[in-house]
Design an enzyme around this catalytic site. Sequence first.
Site, short mmCIF file in Angstrom:
data_model
loop_
_atom_site.label_atom_id
_atom_site.label_comp_id
_atom_site.label_asym_id
_atom_site.label_seq_id
_atom_site.Cartn_x
_atom_site.Cartn_y
_atom_site.Cartn_z
N ALA A 197 84.59 48.91 -33.71
CA ALA A 197 83.20 49.22 -33.42
C ALA A 197 82.50 47.97 -32.91
O ALA A 197 82.97 46.86 -33.10
CB ALA A 197 82.52 49.70 -34.70
N GLU A 218 87.91 45.58 -41.57
CA GLU A 218 86.55 45.91 -42.03
C GLU A 218 86.15 45.21 -43.33
O GLU A 218 85.00 44.82 -43.51
CB GLU A 218 86.40 47.43 -42.22
CG GLU A 218 86.24 48.21 -40.93
CD GLU A 218 87.56 48.52 -40.24
OE1 GLU A 218 88.60 47.96 -40.64
OE2 GLU A 218 87.54 49.35 -39.30
N GLY A 254 88.05 50.46 -35.63
CA GLY A 254 87.85 51.70 -34.87
C GLY A 254 88.84 51.86 -33.73
O GLY A 254 89.18 52.98 -33.35
N GLU A 274 91.74 53.33 -35.38
CA GLU A 274 91.43 54.73 -35.74
C GLU A 274 91.53 55.62 -34.50
O GLU A 274 92.05 56.74 -34.56
CB GLU A 274 90.03 54.82 -36.37
CG GLU A 274 90.03 54.31 -37.81
CD GLU A 274 88.64 54.08 -38.37
OE1 GLU A 274 87.78 53.58 -37.62
OE2 GLU A 274 88.41 54.39 -39.55
N1 COA Z 1 81.87 43.84 -31.94
C1 COA Z 1 81.05 43.09 -31.18
N2 COA Z 1 81.42 41.92 -30.65
C2 COA Z 1 82.65 41.49 -30.92
C3 COA Z 1 83.55 42.20 -31.72
C4 COA Z 1 83.11 43.44 -32.23
N3 COA Z 1 83.91 44.21 -32.97
N4 COA Z 1 84.69 41.51 -31.82
C5 COA Z 1 84.52 40.40 -31.10
N5 COA Z 1 83.29 40.38 -30.56
C6 COA Z 1 82.73 39.36 -29.67
C7 COA Z 1 82.52 38.04 -30.37
O1 COA Z 1 81.25 38.01 -30.98
C8 COA Z 1 82.64 37.08 -29.22
O2 COA Z 1 81.42 37.12 -28.52
P1 COA Z 1 80.86 35.79 -27.84
O3 COA Z 1 81.86 35.39 -26.82
O4 COA Z 1 79.55 36.23 -27.30
O5 COA Z 1 80.73 34.81 -28.97
C9 COA Z 1 83.67 37.72 -28.31
O6 COA Z 1 83.70 39.10 -28.67
C10 COA Z 1 85.07 37.16 -28.46
O7 COA Z 1 85.39 37.16 -29.84
P2 COA Z 1 86.10 35.92 -30.51
O8 COA Z 1 86.22 36.21 -31.96
O9 COA Z 1 85.39 34.67 -30.12
O10 COA Z 1 87.51 35.94 -29.78
P3 COA Z 1 88.95 35.76 -30.39
O11 COA Z 1 89.87 35.99 -29.25
O12 COA Z 1 89.03 34.49 -31.14
O13 COA Z 1 89.15 36.92 -31.46
C11 COA Z 1 89.15 39.16 -32.32
C12 COA Z 1 89.17 38.24 -31.07
C13 COA Z 1 89.05 40.57 -31.85
C14 COA Z 1 90.44 38.95 -33.14
C15 COA Z 1 87.94 38.78 -33.20
O14 COA Z 1 86.79 38.75 -32.39
C16 COA Z 1 87.67 39.75 -34.31
O15 COA Z 1 88.31 39.69 -35.34
N6 COA Z 1 86.69 40.65 -34.11
C17 COA Z 1 86.25 41.54 -35.14
C18 COA Z 1 87.09 42.78 -35.16
C19 COA Z 1 86.59 43.71 -36.24
O16 COA Z 1 86.19 43.30 -37.31
N7 COA Z 1 86.64 45.00 -35.96
C20 COA Z 1 86.22 45.99 -36.88
C21 COA Z 1 84.77 46.20 -36.75
S1 COA Z 1 84.20 47.27 -38.01
#
Ligand code: COA
Length: 690
Positions: free
Chosen positions: A80, A142, A119, A122
């Site tokens: 999400a 999450e 998500g 999912e």
């Molecule tokens: N929603 C909104 N923005 C998100 C996001 C999400 N689920 N996941 C990542 N982003 C954004 C970050 O804020 C970052 O934005 P920025 O460049 O403006 O700072 C950008 O995407 C890149 O993320 P970053 O974490 O810097 O890159 P990464 O390659 O190191 O890691 C992930 C990528 C996906 C592993 C990591 O971002 C992550 O764990 N995201 C959360 C995933 C999550 O919790 N999903 C379940 C949501 S309920």
Amino acid sequence: MGEVRGGTPAAAGEADAGAVVVRVERAGHVAVLVVDNPPVNALGIAVRRALRDALLGLDGDVTVSAIGLAAAGRTFCVGADIAEFDKPAESPTLRELIATLRGLSKPTAAALHGNVLGGGLELALACRLRVADAGCRLGFPEVQLGLIPGAGGTVYLPRLIGAERALRMILSGEPVAAAEALGLGLVDKVVGDHPRAAMIEMLREAAEAGLRSAGGRKHARAATPLPDFDVLAAELLAKNKDLEAPAACVAAIRNSLTMDEDAAFAEERRIFERLRQGKESRALRHMFFAERSAGRAAAKAARPRPVESIGVIGAGTMGTGIAMAFAAAGLPVAVVERDSGALAAGLGRVDTLYAGSVSRGSLPPEAAAARRARVVGTTDYSMLASCDLVVEAAFEDMEVKRGVFARLDAVCRPGAILATNTSYLDVNEIAAATGRPEDVVGMHFFSPANVMRVVEVVRANRTDPAVLATAIAVSRRIGKVPVPVGVCHGFVGNRMLGARNAQMIDLVIEGAMLQDVDRTFREFGWPMGPFEMWDMAGLDISWRARKAQGKALAIADELCAQGRFGQKSGRGFYRYEPGSRTPLPDEDVTRLIHEEARRRGVQRRDIEATEIIERTHYPMVNEGMRTLEEAVANSASDIDVIWVLGYGFPRAKGGPMHWASDIGWDVVAERLDHWRGKTGSDLFRPATRG
Ligand code: COA
């Protein structure tokens, strides 16, 4: 080919209005929906709408026999859009989108690469088939945001891979690799690359075989007996008993074992909503964005200089930790010490730390050897002549540091960045020891520097913006979170720590027991109490600093005078049995405290946890406010990052400033006034009142 745009301008919060967020590609009778929402294909409202519309359109299209899902760029959907969690949910929700996907008449599949999270997973699980590339990672993170999977994850995952594995996966929040996912039955196939081509092939076969979408396929309930589940859950929860989300994950997964699918879905939704609106998840989401936004403006303000080689001055605990942090990121490091004895001792410590990582299994031997090979020791400053960045981690003394910087000025190439790891001293004064103050910056690492993730990047008055941007970029490169701060005694973190600790001794003299203070801190969520921490770090360090400044501190000075330096001498605020780190109350210390109370004419009384928190944590927040007023800190969220990553402030409270804003600054200021009246101490003068 077709495309589905990001919806109306009103829905354009996460994708630019009208941006193409979902493309439709055709391969014969197979249609593939490609999500294209950089950087991580988060499933914001524009994507969900576009996917729902496209799915329904293709399901009704007689020329389409099967539907695939894929994503453009570096990753499949990572879940999400976290930023949307602060607003009311908009339709279609992820749950509704998944219901649409499961209800289609045609076979569906997902082609997975990069991170398939939350998500995103999912969505993939709602397809009939899944194919992943070998580098793909799948998980439900999450819980790390104080949530549970909210669109069927807690219901489907146990049915698909069994309750025990599901519990471990959802509670840890850690992803599994593609090969493991295949073994678990999370994906149907793993390919070296081109999962999309493999998916199209699978869909062709599925269409020919007359398969339908996932909707028709009912998963049986997971077979794990409830008592076994409960035992495992209790064991896994023991580490996180003060947090809401892990217990909620257990409850939701348990429901999926005892309820039918629809009831379990409804409960999952209800629990998710409760958590989404709760303090814990708001705090953890705040930290997610705070860590990512730290230093961004300064990083963008100028072009960083290239950094490919590092020098470190000092092979003490800090210097070697810093060297290891750079070596871990593949950078060669020259460590300089005054004499060969100190150098050998420092490099010996590096060897011991690597050997420890290898024996614990946290680092493969080859990786440890490669890192070690990048660290070269020397007593010759001229080895630094070609370094791009030199970090000074010498003794914390202005004259020593100025001496080091004068030598660096003489030996380093023009344009090299000269950084000091000072934790308190004036970086302007250090920079003035060189003829190039514009190249000087502070990089305050936290101990142990190879482990702790935060770096205070100190901009001095004359620091070139490109030098600041470089220090930030290189910190990110070595996996740290850089927070820019201005010059003042102790910068942001240690300055606030001073304010937090200022009343600690008074509290115990007035009546709190040491263990009460420590327990109150642990119950608040700190990993350790302040007196336990003091004993662990060693009382002599701050004693020496106080003596140098002509300052005194009751109890602590007396303990040091008696040679009670903490754990290392078996006695400090507490006593320790030989070989044990368990703090035990010591009557001698209690007597000392009582004597001091008598000397001061203090009538000892019971002190409640609330008072302990208010007299320690509110001054800390107040000092944080002052650093904002003085523009030493750039933002409240930067302060939170320093405290959560640097000092162990409970992440689930979002850092001191977020915690205080939850309480309300007015309330905090009013209580500060109250304690100012009671104690007469100026420490409690609220920042915003001048
Ligand atoms: N929603 C909104 N923005 C998100 C996001 C999400 N689920 N996941 C990542 N982003 C954004 C970050 O804020 C970052 O934005 P920025 O460049 O403006 O700072 C950008 O995407 C890149 O993320 P970053 O974490 O810097 O890159 P990464 O390659 O190191 O890691 C992930 C990528 C996906 C592993 C990591 O971002 C992550 O764990 N995201 C959360 C995933 C999550 O919790 N999903 C379940 C949501 S309920």
